[in-house]
Design a protein around this motif. Sequence first.
Motif, PDB file in Angstrom:
ATOM      1  N   LEU A 103       0.810  -1.211   0.000  1.00  0.00           N
ATOM      2  CA  LEU A 103       0.000   0.000   0.000  1.00  0.00           C
ATOM      3  C   LEU A 103       0.847   1.267   0.000  1.00  0.00           C
ATOM      4  O   LEU A 103       0.331   2.365  -0.225  1.00  0.00           O
ATOM      5  CB  LEU A 103      -0.934   0.006   1.215  1.00  0.00           C
ATOM      6  N   LEU A 104       2.133   1.130   0.277  1.00  0.00           N
ATOM      7  CA  LEU A 104       3.014   2.295   0.283  1.00  0.00           C
ATOM      8  C   LEU A 104       3.297   2.744  -1.149  1.00  0.00           C
ATOM      9  O   LEU A 104       3.457   1.931  -2.052  1.00  0.00           O
ATOM     10  CB  LEU A 104       4.322   1.973   0.993  1.00  0.00           C
ATOM     11  N   SER A 105       3.368   4.048  -1.352  1.00  0.00           N
ATOM     12  CA  SER A 105       3.684   4.597  -2.673  1.00  0.00           C
ATOM     13  C   SER A 105       4.355   5.951  -2.490  1.00  0.00           C
ATOM     14  O   SER A 105       4.203   6.590  -1.440  1.00  0.00           O
ATOM     15  CB  SER A 105       2.405   4.762  -3.505  1.00  0.00           C
ATOM     16  N   PRO A 106       5.104   6.423  -3.489  1.00  0.00           N
ATOM     17  CA  PRO A 106       5.724   7.750  -3.372  1.00  0.00           C
ATOM     18  C   PRO A 106       4.699   8.852  -3.118  1.00  0.00           C
ATOM     19  O   PRO A 106       4.950   9.771  -2.330  1.00  0.00           O
ATOM     20  CB  PRO A 106       6.416   7.923  -4.732  1.00  0.00           C
ATOM     21  N   ALA A 107       3.543   8.759  -3.769  1.00  0.00           N
ATOM     22  CA  ALA A 107       2.522   9.794  -3.574  1.00  0.00           C
ATOM     23  C   ALA A 107       2.018   9.803  -2.132  1.00  0.00           C
ATOM     24  O   ALA A 107       1.770  10.865  -1.559  1.00  0.00           O
ATOM     25  CB  ALA A 107       1.360   9.556  -4.537  1.00  0.00           C
ATOM     26  N   LEU A 108       1.842   8.620  -1.539  1.00  0.00           N
ATOM     27  CA  LEU A 108       1.416   8.556  -0.144  1.00  0.00           C
ATOM     28  C   LEU A 108       2.469   9.172   0.766  1.00  0.00           C
ATOM     29  O   LEU A 108       2.137   9.934   1.696  1.00  0.00           O
ATOM     30  CB  LEU A 108       1.170   7.098   0.248  1.00  0.00           C
ATOM     31  N   LEU A 109       3.733   8.880   0.507  1.00  0.00           N
ATOM     32  CA  LEU A 109       4.803   9.418   1.348  1.00  0.00           C
ATOM     33  C   LEU A 109       4.867  10.943   1.244  1.00  0.00           C
ATOM     34  O   LEU A 109       5.098  11.628   2.249  1.00  0.00           O
ATOM     35  CB  LEU A 109       6.139   8.792   0.951  1.00  0.00           C
ATOM     36  N   ILE A 112     -12.602 -32.194   5.572  1.00  0.00           N
ATOM     37  CA  ILE A 112     -12.798 -30.910   4.896  1.00  0.00           C
ATOM     38  C   ILE A 112     -11.481 -30.156   4.966  1.00  0.00           C
ATOM     39  O   ILE A 112     -10.888 -29.998   6.040  1.00  0.00           O
ATOM     40  CB  ILE A 112     -13.947 -30.084   5.504  1.00  0.00           C
ATOM     41  N   TRP A 113     -10.993 -29.747   3.803  1.00  0.00           N
ATOM     42  CA  TRP A 113      -9.752 -28.996   3.704  1.00  0.00           C
ATOM     43  C   TRP A 113     -10.085 -27.595   3.179  1.00  0.00           C
ATOM     44  O   TRP A 113     -10.571 -27.448   2.052  1.00  0.00           O
ATOM     45  CB  TRP A 113      -8.766 -29.682   2.752  1.00  0.00           C
ATOM     46  N   VAL A 114      -9.838 -26.600   3.993  1.00  0.00           N
ATOM     47  CA  VAL A 114     -10.118 -25.218   3.599  1.00  0.00           C
ATOM     48  C   VAL A 114      -8.822 -24.573   3.132  1.00  0.00           C
ATOM     49  O   VAL A 114      -7.822 -24.565   3.857  1.00  0.00           O
ATOM     50  CB  VAL A 114     -10.721 -24.409   4.762  1.00  0.00           C
ATOM     51  N   LEU A 115      -8.839 -24.041   1.924  1.00  0.00           N
ATOM     52  CA  LEU A 115      -7.687 -23.351   1.339  1.00  0.00           C
ATOM     53  C   LEU A 115      -8.044 -21.880   1.186  1.00  0.00           C
ATOM     54  O   LEU A 115      -8.925 -21.523   0.394  1.00  0.00           O
ATOM     55  CB  LEU A 115      -7.323 -23.965  -0.016  1.00  0.00           C
ATOM     56  N   HIS A 116      -7.391 -21.027   1.948  1.00  0.00           N
ATOM     57  CA  HIS A 116      -7.705 -19.596   1.974  1.00  0.00           C
ATOM     58  C   HIS A 116      -6.729 -18.847   1.061  1.00  0.00           C
ATOM     59  O   HIS A 116      -5.560 -18.678   1.395  1.00  0.00           O
ATOM     60  CB  HIS A 116      -7.608 -19.066   3.402  1.00  0.00           C
ATOM     61  N   MET A 117      -7.211 -18.418  -0.079  1.00  0.00           N
ATOM     62  CA  MET A 117      -6.349 -17.850  -1.117  1.00  0.00           C
ATOM     63  C   MET A 117      -5.990 -16.389  -0.861  1.00  0.00           C
ATOM     64  O   MET A 117      -6.706 -15.651  -0.183  1.00  0.00           O
ATOM     65  CB  MET A 117      -7.049 -17.952  -2.483  1.00  0.00           C
ATOM     66  N   LEU A 118      -4.893 -15.962  -1.472  1.00  0.00           N
ATOM     67  CA  LEU A 118      -4.567 -14.539  -1.582  1.00  0.00           C
ATOM     68  C   LEU A 118      -5.336 -13.939  -2.753  1.00  0.00           C
ATOM     69  O   LEU A 118      -5.701 -12.766  -2.747  1.00  0.00           O
ATOM     70  CB  LEU A 118      -3.059 -14.358  -1.774  1.00  0.00           C
ATOM     71  N   GLY A 119      -5.586 -14.759  -3.758  1.00  0.00           N
ATOM     72  CA  GLY A 119      -6.516 -14.407  -4.830  1.00  0.00           C
ATOM     73  C   GLY A 119      -6.206 -13.117  -5.554  1.00  0.00           C
ATOM     74  O   GLY A 119      -5.122 -12.923  -6.099  1.00  0.00           O
ATOM     75  N   ASN A 120      -7.175 -12.212  -5.538  1.00  0.00           N
ATOM     76  CA  ASN A 120      -7.080 -10.929  -6.251  1.00  0.00           C
ATOM     77  C   ASN A 120      -6.881  -9.759  -5.302  1.00  0.00           C
ATOM     78  O   ASN A 120      -7.348  -8.655  -5.568  1.00  0.00           O
ATOM     79  CB  ASN A 120      -8.347 -10.692  -7.078  1.00  0.00           C
ATOM     80  N   HIS A 121      -6.215 -10.010  -4.195  1.00  0.00           N
ATOM     81  CA  HIS A 121      -6.060  -8.944  -3.208  1.00  0.00           C
ATOM     82  C   HIS A 121      -5.319  -7.761  -3.824  1.00  0.00           C
ATOM     83  O   HIS A 121      -4.241  -7.908  -4.382  1.00  0.00           O
ATOM     84  CB  HIS A 121      -5.309  -9.467  -1.981  1.00  0.00           C
ATOM     85  N   GLY A 122      -5.910  -6.586  -3.707  1.00  0.00           N
ATOM     86  CA  GLY A 122      -5.321  -5.379  -4.271  1.00  0.00           C
ATOM     87  C   GLY A 122      -4.522  -4.602  -3.240  1.00  0.00           C
ATOM     88  O   GLY A 122      -4.474  -4.959  -2.065  1.00  0.00           O
ATOM     89  N   PRO A 123      -3.883  -3.530  -3.691  1.00  0.00           N
ATOM     90  CA  PRO A 123      -3.928  -2.993  -5.052  1.00  0.00           C
ATOM     91  C   PRO A 123      -2.937  -3.651  -6.019  1.00  0.00           C
ATOM     92  O   PRO A 123      -2.950  -3.349  -7.202  1.00  0.00           O
ATOM     93  CB  PRO A 123      -3.549  -1.518  -4.829  1.00  0.00           C
ATOM     94  N   SER A 124      -2.116  -4.553  -5.512  1.00  0.00           N
ATOM     95  CA  SER A 124      -1.036  -5.112  -6.339  1.00  0.00           C
ATOM     96  C   SER A 124      -1.510  -6.359  -7.078  1.00  0.00           C
ATOM     97  O   SER A 124      -0.973  -7.458  -6.887  1.00  0.00           O
ATOM     98  CB  SER A 124       0.179  -5.430  -5.463  1.00  0.00           C
ATOM     99  N   SER A 151       1.992  -1.556 -11.022  1.00  0.00           N
ATOM    100  CA  SER A 151       2.378  -0.630  -9.965  1.00  0.00           C
ATOM    101  C   SER A 151       1.514  -0.883  -8.735  1.00  0.00           C
ATOM    102  O   SER A 151       0.333  -1.218  -8.847  1.00  0.00           O
ATOM    103  CB  SER A 151       2.200   0.818 -10.428  1.00  0.00           C
ATOM    104  N   ASP A 152       2.113  -0.700  -7.561  1.00  0.00           N
ATOM    105  CA  ASP A 152       1.345  -0.775  -6.321  1.00  0.00           C
ATOM    106  C   ASP A 152       0.473   0.467  -6.142  1.00  0.00           C
ATOM    107  O   ASP A 152      -0.476   0.448  -5.354  1.00  0.00           O
ATOM    108  CB  ASP A 152       2.288  -0.896  -5.121  1.00  0.00           C
ATOM    109  N   ASP A 153       0.800   1.544  -6.838  1.00  0.00           N
ATOM    110  CA  ASP A 153       0.041   2.791  -6.766  1.00  0.00           C
ATOM    111  C   ASP A 153      -0.902   2.844  -7.963  1.00  0.00           C
ATOM    112  O   ASP A 153      -0.482   3.097  -9.100  1.00  0.00           O
ATOM    113  CB  ASP A 153       1.008   3.983  -6.780  1.00  0.00           C
ATOM    114  N   LEU A 154      -2.182   2.610  -7.725  1.00  0.00           N
ATOM    115  CA  LEU A 154      -3.144   2.545  -8.827  1.00  0.00           C
ATOM    116  C   LEU A 154      -3.279   3.871  -9.562  1.00  0.00           C
ATOM    117  O   LEU A 154      -3.750   3.897 -10.701  1.00  0.00           O
ATOM    118  CB  LEU A 154      -4.518   2.101  -8.292  1.00  0.00           C
ATOM    119  N   ARG A 155      -2.845   4.975  -8.945  1.00  0.00           N
ATOM    120  CA  ARG A 155      -2.930   6.267  -9.633  1.00  0.00           C
ATOM    121  C   ARG A 155      -2.003   6.324 -10.839  1.00  0.00           C
ATOM    122  O   ARG A 155      -2.191   7.161 -11.721  1.00  0.00           O
ATOM    123  CB  ARG A 155      -2.567   7.404  -8.670  1.00  0.00           C
ATOM    124  N   GLN A 156      -1.026   5.445 -10.887  1.00  0.00           N
ATOM    125  CA  GLN A 156      -0.071   5.451 -11.991  1.00  0.00           C
ATOM    126  C   GLN A 156      -0.612   4.725 -13.222  1.00  0.00           C
ATOM    127  O   GLN A 156       0.055   4.695 -14.257  1.00  0.00           O
ATOM    128  CB  GLN A 156       1.244   4.791 -11.553  1.00  0.00           C
TER     129      GLN A 156
END
Length: 580
Positions: free
Chosen positions: A129-135, A386-398, A416-421
């Motif tokens: 979540l860190l980005s140059p714009a945030l800093l 029962i086997w539960v598999l907890h995915m990282l999936g489509n976790h944003g913003p990356s 980019s981690d910064d979606l504004r780019q």
Amino acid sequence: MPSARPVAAPAAAARPARLLLSVEALCLIVALFWLASANLGFLRAAMAASGGFGLATLPLAVGLCGVVFALHALLLLLLATRRTLKPLLWLLLPVAAATSWFAGQFGVLMDPGMVRNVLRTDTAEARELLSPALLVHLALFAGLPLLLLSRVELRARGRGRALRQRALALLAVVVVLIGALLAVFQPLSSLMRNHKGLRYQITPANAVWSTGSVLAQQLRGAARPREAIGLDARPGPSWATAPRPRVLVLVVGETARAANWGLNGYTRQTTPELAALPVINFGAVQSCGTNTEVSLPCMFAPVGRRDYDEDRIRGQQSLLHVLARAGVGVDWRDNQSGCKGVCEGLPATTVTAQDFPAACEGGRCLDEALFADLGQRLDAAQGTQIWVLHMLGNHGPSYFRRYPPGFETWQPACASDDLRQCSTAQITKAYDNALRYTDHLLAAAIRQLQSRAGRVDSALIYVSDHGESLGEMNLYLHGVPYAMAPREQRQVPMVFWRSSGFEQGAGLKPACLEPTLRRHAQIGDVRHDHLFHTVLGLLDVRTALHEPDWDLTHGCRDATAGPAPGPAGLASAPAAGTGR
């Protein structure tokens, strides 16, 4: 002998300039600063909801400014002393700056659910979540004010004088607050009633209130253990006659939205491998929440969203505890931020680079690590599991970090981690590439289950925990309060597959499951609320918690073989679980 000259004292100008202020004056200055720097987004949203800014709405705008200023001044005046004010501001100034940034960039509202997400965010997720714009934003709206704060000296006063000045300041602020409220009470009350999420945009009061609410709830929860539910759970008759071990693989997706799911008719075929397999696709399933912290416990609770009670859900055991009580072998494998209490006290592991080096680079594992030893586990399976598999999936913003290079099907994708780019189109392409990778993993898992159909009766359910906004209504990511969340965050994909012998092994009527599930898929009435009761039905676990109307397999089991009521003396436990 000439006398020695006295050494001159250091010039006063060599010392840093100090600004002498009273505690009350500094509180008022900071409240004005927050109004101007952290609440412009709130004011814009409030005016937009009131028909836009103009002469007719000018009194409301002025009144809102008065309310926001007075609320923060009141907050500081009630909490601050000469010794505590500076440490308090060292905490709240960065919080206000960060909260306003994420609200402005992604439409995030700092409600209690979002605070839970923040408190449980792991290091790898926070780093993305860190980005140059945030800093830069933090430097301007937290760093610079803190530098100025270091030059402020708070005036020392006698206790009597300090109490009189504090009382006068509080009285003045209360007068401003009451005056502002009375001046715009009618439009303001209507605005807050119709747009309840606005209150969570008042910064940093939103963060203070929500954090206090979460901590109070956690303290209440820590004072008592989770309530046991399903004390009457027991295996059904099929357990004694099943010809083979029975395994249900429950894959919990992350941030996959129904709108971009290829099987739902999306313009890009993000699920080509699943489309070639005999799976049942349920279309747009209604989620329990809009973030993992809410959705995950809710998905595994007896009632879910239809009669939502957060304290009860967090204070009780989950579906997995009920299954384990009946003798089901339970295993949770995680590639995200934990099970949120769902698997508390049960076998659970988190995938790591040490265990799966080929799938884990850069501090984060690809979801293929969850499936790496699926074949070996199936070969060794015994009994009902029962086997539960907890995915990282489509976790944003990356999104681009969620799939290997070979799955960059749509280009150019946002890298980019910064979606504004990135443009909205590039963000969506990266998101769709991550879905395509999930499709591949699910299809590969199903093929492994198919290859062992002669040894294990198996089934696979995939369902995402919540959806995601990709720029619609200028919203990104997820976590908008459920009552006002867009459908992109509330509608998720869900698919089901089972082996040829699963129905018979589970004691279900032959050739019943397919048409029954497809009927639900066609009607489009499926919710997360169905998961608890459907899993009980699929694994033939009997308990009074089971509600047939919420079991998607209902009708595929003989009426005489339905779930039995709990034994005498245990009736109160199921009642607590159902909320009746």
